[in-house]
Design a protein around this motif. Sequence first.
Motif, PDB file in Angstrom:
ATOM      1  N   SER A  68       0.806  -1.222   0.000  1.00 49.72           N
ATOM      2  CA  SER A  68       0.000   0.000   0.000  1.00 49.72           C
ATOM      3  C   SER A  68       0.840   1.273   0.000  1.00 49.72           C
ATOM      4  CB  SER A  68      -0.923   0.019   1.221  1.00 49.72           C
ATOM      5  OG  SER A  68      -0.152   0.107   2.411  1.00 49.72           O
ATOM      6  N   GLY A  69       2.155   1.129   0.213  1.00 46.45           N
ATOM      7  CA  GLY A  69       3.021   2.302   0.314  1.00 46.45           C
ATOM      8  C   GLY A  69       3.048   2.910   1.697  1.00 46.45           C
ATOM      9  N   ALA A  70       2.498   2.192   2.674  1.00 44.05           N
ATOM     10  CA  ALA A  70       2.369   2.735   4.030  1.00 44.05           C
ATOM     11  C   ALA A  70       3.711   3.073   4.654  1.00 44.05           C
ATOM     12  CB  ALA A  70       1.619   1.747   4.919  1.00 44.05           C
ATOM     13  N   LEU A  71       4.709   2.203   4.474  1.00 44.14           N
ATOM     14  CA  LEU A  71       5.995   2.424   5.144  1.00 44.14           C
ATOM     15  C   LEU A  71       6.668   3.694   4.641  1.00 44.14           C
ATOM     16  CD1 LEU A  71       5.400  -0.636   5.674  1.00 44.14           C
ATOM     17  CD2 LEU A  71       7.877  -0.969   5.676  1.00 44.14           C
ATOM     18  N   GLY A  72       6.781   3.799   3.335  1.00 43.54           N
ATOM     19  CA  GLY A  72       7.438   4.973   2.774  1.00 43.54           C
ATOM     20  C   GLY A  72       6.693   6.253   3.079  1.00 43.54           C
ATOM     21  N   ALA A  73       5.364   6.220   2.954  1.00 44.24           N
ATOM     22  CA  ALA A  73       4.565   7.417   3.224  1.00 44.24           C
ATOM     23  C   ALA A  73       4.707   7.843   4.676  1.00 44.24           C
ATOM     24  CB  ALA A  73       3.104   7.154   2.880  1.00 44.24           C
ATOM     25  N   ALA A  74       4.672   6.874   5.587  1.00 41.42           N
ATOM     26  CA  ALA A  74       4.796   7.208   7.005  1.00 41.42           C
ATOM     27  C   ALA A  74       6.181   7.760   7.324  1.00 41.42           C
ATOM     28  CB  ALA A  74       4.516   5.971   7.857  1.00 41.42           C
ATOM     29  N   LEU A  75       7.199   7.190   6.708  1.00 42.74           N
ATOM     30  CA  LEU A  75       8.561   7.651   6.996  1.00 42.74           C
ATOM     31  C   LEU A  75       8.782   9.072   6.511  1.00 42.74           C
ATOM     32  CD1 LEU A  75      11.411   7.237   8.018  1.00 42.74           C
ATOM     33  CD2 LEU A  75      11.979   6.124   5.836  1.00 42.74           C
ATOM     34  N   VAL A  76       8.460   9.364   5.259  1.00 40.92           N
ATOM     35  CA  VAL A  76       8.762  10.703   4.741  1.00 40.92           C
ATOM     36  C   VAL A  76       7.868  11.765   5.371  1.00 40.92           C
ATOM     37  CG1 VAL A  76       9.650   9.784   2.560  1.00 40.92           C
ATOM     38  CG2 VAL A  76       7.269  10.527   2.702  1.00 40.92           C
ATOM     39  N   SER A  77       6.730  11.362   5.929  1.00 42.20           N
ATOM     40  CA  SER A  77       5.894  12.355   6.629  1.00 42.20           C
ATOM     41  C   SER A  77       6.612  12.898   7.852  1.00 42.20           C
ATOM     42  CB  SER A  77       4.560  11.718   7.046  1.00 42.20           C
ATOM     43  OG  SER A  77       4.732  10.804   8.117  1.00 42.20           O
ATOM     44  N   ALA A  78       7.619  12.156   8.322  1.00 42.96           N
ATOM     45  CA  ALA A  78       8.399  12.598   9.484  1.00 42.96           C
ATOM     46  C   ALA A  78       9.761  13.159   9.083  1.00 42.96           C
ATOM     47  CB  ALA A  78       8.600  11.428  10.447  1.00 42.96           C
ATOM     48  N   LEU A  79      10.027  13.247   7.761  1.00 39.85           N
ATOM     49  CA  LEU A  79      11.343  13.677   7.277  1.00 39.85           C
ATOM     50  C   LEU A  79      11.191  14.820   6.285  1.00 39.85           C
ATOM     51  CD1 LEU A  79      12.955  10.171   6.541  1.00 39.85           C
ATOM     52  CD2 LEU A  79      13.277  11.576   8.592  1.00 39.85           C
ATOM     53  N   PRO A  80      11.202  16.049   6.729  1.00 42.10           N
ATOM     54  CA  PRO A  80      11.073  17.180   5.815  1.00 42.10           C
ATOM     55  C   PRO A  80      12.145  17.141   4.725  1.00 42.10           C
ATOM     56  CG  PRO A  80      10.890  17.898   8.097  1.00 42.10           C
ATOM     57  CD  PRO A  80      11.336  16.466   8.137  1.00 42.10           C
ATOM     58  N   GLY A  81      11.715  17.346   3.492  1.00 40.51           N
ATOM     59  CA  GLY A  81      12.652  17.404   2.383  1.00 40.51           C
ATOM     60  C   GLY A  81      13.067  16.068   1.824  1.00 40.51           C
ATOM     61  N   ALA A  82      12.536  14.973   2.347  1.00 36.65           N
ATOM     62  CA  ALA A  82      12.919  13.648   1.858  1.00 36.65           C
ATOM     63  C   ALA A  82      12.309  13.369   0.489  1.00 36.65           C
ATOM     64  CB  ALA A  82      12.480  12.575   2.846  1.00 36.65           C
ATOM     65  N   GLU A  83      13.019  12.546  -0.309  1.00 36.76           N
ATOM     66  CA  GLU A  83      12.515  12.067  -1.590  1.00 36.76           C
ATOM     67  C   GLU A  83      12.041  10.637  -1.402  1.00 36.76           C
ATOM     68  OE1 GLU A  83      15.232  12.451  -4.919  1.00 36.76           O
ATOM     69  OE2 GLU A  83      16.337  14.018  -3.859  1.00 36.76           O
ATOM     70  N   LEU A  84      10.884  10.287  -1.988  1.00 41.15           N
ATOM     71  CA  LEU A  84      10.337   8.947  -1.833  1.00 41.15           C
ATOM     72  C   LEU A  84      10.067   8.305  -3.182  1.00 41.15           C
ATOM     73  CD1 LEU A  84       9.087   6.609  -0.225  1.00 41.15           C
ATOM     74  CD2 LEU A  84       6.948   7.920  -0.133  1.00 41.15           C
ATOM     75  N   TYR A  85      10.570   7.080  -3.322  1.00 38.82           N
ATOM     76  CA  TYR A  85      10.322   6.250  -4.494  1.00 38.82           C
ATOM     77  C   TYR A  85       9.882   4.877  -3.981  1.00 38.82           C
ATOM     78  CZ  TYR A  85      13.271   9.912  -6.446  1.00 38.82           C
ATOM     79  OH  TYR A  85      13.805  11.130  -6.802  1.00 38.82           O
TER      80      TYR A  85
END
Length: 266
Positions: A110-127
Amino acid sequence: MSVSSDSTAGSTTSSAVVSTLRAAGCVFAEDEARLLLSTARTSHELDAMVGRRVAGHPLEHVLGWAEFRGLRVAVDAGVFVPRRRTEFLVTRAEALAPPGAVVVDLCCGSGALGAALVSALPGAELYAADIDPAAVRCARRNVAAAGGRVYEGDLYEPLPVALRGRVDILLANVPYVPTGEVEFLPAEARVHEARVALDGGADGLDVLRRVAAEAPAWLAPGGSLLFETSERQAPAATAIVAAAGLAPRVTACEELYATVVIATRR
């Protein structure tokens, strides 16, 4: 039997839903009833949702969402439901991520891990990437909301080549249930989640072997691969990533019954 009607008072409807769920064996009937009642827009929709739950569909598929690390994550039918224990993996990743981290979420579901992580990391790039088309469709909604991109394909194959050597955090929630043990999983997972998200091969570590083999080429210097495994499999899993040239360490959370391996590029 209908559990709701236009003339039924709210408290009566709630009691009826709780009773129906409890009779079907739902351990947390009161909590589930509250969620179903707050999500359903009409009495007919509520009846349909309760019917699906009673038939054994995962609650998250019935609701269309799951709560994961404070986020409401869309979860479509057939897509792997993010487990609460996996929040520990994200917490460990957050502690390792540098400012402006480049994050890749493999086997993203579902993309839950990446979405949750970058929500706590300003400026992060997610793929993110997954081989299951249904998972990719679902993940695109969650990852797009986090400002990321999702690719369909086998592990690293669909990712932009420009990411090679740049990934700071590589999340890989690989399937790790041995093939012979899939049949013993709860029916909610065995019947309603994609087998590709559960079956890890004969010893449960086949997908991990493939992820680990290529991880050093994608990780930035000092970047880390993080994945969940069972306590029983942890020694073999650490040996696999060590053989690939990464430096592993095992961390665990007894409260969530979670075991995570962190493997860092030297």
